[in-house]
Write a protein that holds these residues in place. Structure first.
Motif, mmCIF file in Angstrom:
data_model
loop_
_atom_site.group_PDB
_atom_site.id
_atom_site.type_symbol
_atom_site.label_atom_id
_atom_site.label_comp_id
_atom_site.label_asym_id
_atom_site.label_seq_id
_atom_site.Cartn_x
_atom_site.Cartn_y
_atom_site.Cartn_z
ATOM 1 N N ARG A 6 -0.335 34.207 -28.530
ATOM 2 C CA ARG A 6 0.263 33.528 -27.379
ATOM 3 C C ARG A 6 1.789 33.648 -27.344
ATOM 4 N NH1 ARG A 6 -0.857 29.869 -31.175
ATOM 5 N NH2 ARG A 6 0.678 28.302 -31.693
ATOM 6 N N GLU A 7 2.423 34.007 -28.474
ATOM 7 C CA GLU A 7 3.873 34.138 -28.521
ATOM 8 C C GLU A 7 4.349 35.576 -28.367
ATOM 9 O OE1 GLU A 7 5.541 32.227 -31.929
ATOM 10 O OE2 GLU A 7 4.199 30.509 -31.739
ATOM 11 N N ARG A 8 3.427 36.526 -28.311
ATOM 12 C CA ARG A 8 3.819 37.926 -28.172
ATOM 13 C C ARG A 8 4.373 38.187 -26.786
ATOM 14 N NH1 ARG A 8 -1.106 41.194 -30.981
ATOM 15 N NH2 ARG A 8 -0.764 40.372 -33.053
ATOM 16 N N PRO A 9 5.349 39.076 -26.722
ATOM 17 C CA PRO A 9 5.885 39.431 -25.407
ATOM 18 C C PRO A 9 4.828 40.150 -24.572
ATOM 19 C CG PRO A 9 7.022 40.634 -27.179
ATOM 20 C CD PRO A 9 6.024 39.748 -27.815
ATOM 21 N N THR A 10 4.964 40.077 -23.274
ATOM 22 C CA THR A 10 3.990 40.713 -22.393
ATOM 23 C C THR A 10 4.271 42.192 -22.194
ATOM 24 O OG1 THR A 10 5.287 40.050 -20.473
ATOM 25 C CG2 THR A 10 3.496 38.578 -21.149
ATOM 26 N N TRP A 11 5.455 42.654 -22.588
ATOM 27 C CA TRP A 11 5.757 44.082 -22.519
ATOM 28 C C TRP A 11 6.679 44.432 -23.674
ATOM 29 C CZ3 TRP A 11 10.821 45.652 -21.915
ATOM 30 C CH2 TRP A 11 11.721 44.687 -21.489
ATOM 31 N N THR A 12 6.832 45.729 -23.916
ATOM 32 C CA THR A 12 7.636 46.191 -25.044
ATOM 33 C C THR A 12 8.309 47.510 -24.684
ATOM 34 O OG1 THR A 12 7.567 46.852 -27.369
ATOM 35 C CG2 THR A 12 5.596 47.275 -26.069
ATOM 36 N N PHE A 13 9.388 47.830 -25.362
ATOM 37 C CA PHE A 13 10.110 49.069 -25.087
ATOM 38 C C PHE A 13 9.400 50.296 -25.651
ATOM 39 C CE2 PHE A 13 13.669 46.131 -24.475
ATOM 40 C CZ PHE A 13 14.171 46.632 -23.285
ATOM 41 N N ALA A 18 4.480 55.842 -29.708
ATOM 42 C CA ALA A 18 5.673 55.755 -30.551
ATOM 43 C C ALA A 18 5.392 54.902 -31.779
ATOM 44 C CB ALA A 18 6.840 55.166 -29.759
ATOM 45 N N ARG A 19 4.701 53.814 -31.607
ATOM 46 C CA ARG A 19 4.411 52.931 -32.748
ATOM 47 C C ARG A 19 3.505 53.610 -33.774
ATOM 48 N NH1 ARG A 19 6.542 48.087 -31.799
ATOM 49 N NH2 ARG A 19 6.960 47.523 -29.641
ATOM 50 N N VAL A 20 2.503 54.344 -33.309
ATOM 51 C CA VAL A 20 1.624 55.073 -34.232
ATOM 52 C C VAL A 20 2.444 56.121 -34.984
ATOM 53 C CG1 VAL A 20 -0.313 56.698 -34.367
ATOM 54 C CG2 VAL A 20 -0.516 54.634 -32.967
ATOM 55 N N LEU A 21 3.275 56.859 -34.279
ATOM 56 C CA LEU A 21 4.119 57.867 -34.920
ATOM 57 C C LEU A 21 5.014 57.232 -35.980
ATOM 58 C CD1 LEU A 21 4.739 60.956 -34.609
ATOM 59 C CD2 LEU A 21 6.719 60.248 -33.284
ATOM 60 N N LEU A 22 5.580 56.093 -35.687
ATOM 61 C CA LEU A 22 6.444 55.406 -36.649
ATOM 62 C C LEU A 22 5.674 54.928 -37.873
ATOM 63 C CD1 LEU A 22 8.712 53.408 -34.196
ATOM 64 C CD2 LEU A 22 9.405 55.314 -35.680
ATOM 65 N N GLU A 23 4.479 54.415 -37.674
ATOM 66 C CA GLU A 23 3.666 53.971 -38.816
ATOM 67 C C GLU A 23 3.340 55.146 -39.727
ATOM 68 O OE1 GLU A 23 2.858 50.852 -39.815
ATOM 69 O OE2 GLU A 23 4.181 50.215 -38.197
ATOM 70 N N ILE A 24 3.030 56.285 -39.142
ATOM 71 C CA ILE A 24 2.733 57.474 -39.945
ATOM 72 C C ILE A 24 4.000 57.979 -40.627
ATOM 73 C CG2 ILE A 24 2.024 59.895 -39.790
ATOM 74 C CD1 ILE A 24 -0.033 58.938 -37.655
ATOM 75 N N ALA A 25 5.136 57.892 -39.977
ATOM 76 C CA ALA A 25 6.402 58.285 -40.604
ATOM 77 C C ALA A 25 6.708 57.397 -41.803
ATOM 78 C CB ALA A 25 7.540 58.218 -39.587
ATOM 79 N N ARG A 26 6.401 56.128 -41.708
ATOM 80 C CA ARG A 26 6.635 55.191 -42.809
ATOM 81 C C ARG A 26 5.733 55.473 -44.002
ATOM 82 N NH1 ARG A 26 6.713 50.972 -38.386
ATOM 83 N NH2 ARG A 26 8.928 50.592 -38.062
ATOM 84 N N GLY A 38 -1.862 46.929 -38.017
ATOM 85 C CA GLY A 38 -0.425 46.666 -38.044
ATOM 86 C C GLY A 38 0.214 46.563 -36.672
ATOM 87 N N ILE A 39 -0.309 47.322 -35.699
ATOM 88 C CA ILE A 39 0.328 47.284 -34.379
ATOM 89 C C ILE A 39 -0.524 46.580 -33.330
ATOM 90 C CG2 ILE A 39 1.768 49.285 -34.848
ATOM 91 C CD1 ILE A 39 -0.031 50.993 -33.161
ATOM 92 N N GLY A 40 -1.692 46.104 -33.737
ATOM 93 C CA GLY A 40 -2.482 45.261 -32.854
ATOM 94 C C GLY A 40 -3.284 45.991 -31.789
ATOM 95 N N ILE A 41 -3.782 47.190 -32.121
ATOM 96 C CA ILE A 41 -4.663 47.911 -31.208
ATOM 97 C C ILE A 41 -5.919 48.317 -31.972
ATOM 98 C CG2 ILE A 41 -2.790 48.691 -29.715
ATOM 99 C CD1 ILE A 41 -2.895 51.419 -31.071
#
Length: 99
Positions: A6-13, A18-26, A38-41
């Motif tokens: 309920r506190e998550r933003p309704t949109w993101t930059f 991009a988030r999947v790519l970043l997780e794999i880079a990490r 980790g990213i909620g999908i």
């Protein structure tokens, strides 16, 4: 720390791609289940995104035993015309080491 739903933003930059790519880079040996959590999908959505990124040349997958190891092609450029002169390495450098 993850925010309650309920506190998550309704949109993101950043997009899910991009988030999947970043997780794999990490963590190039991360399991897709861990990325999804980790990213909620869903894990299936992560699989689709990884296939998209592979087809576009942004990452490669190598089987190592029962696991996958990913390598990124960080010199490829963003796909959108206004960012087409910027390599994805810039995004990774900006976000991948943060947590």
């Amino acid at each position: 720390m993850r925010q309650p739903e309920r506190e998550r933003p309704t949109w993101t930059f950043l997009t899910h791609h991009a988030r999947v790519l970043l997780e794999i880079a990490r963590n190039p040996e991360v399991r897709l289940r861990e990325v999804a959590s980790g990213i909620g999908i869903t894990e299936r959505t992560v699989q689709i995104i990884v296939n998209d990124l592979r087809a576009a040349g942004y990452l490669d997958r190598e089987r190592v035993g029962r696991r996958n190891r990913y390598s990124l092609n960080t010199e490829l450029r963003f796909r959108y015309p206004t960012e087409a002169d910027v390599p994805v390495r810039r995004l990774i450098d900006m976000f991948a080491d943060r947590r």
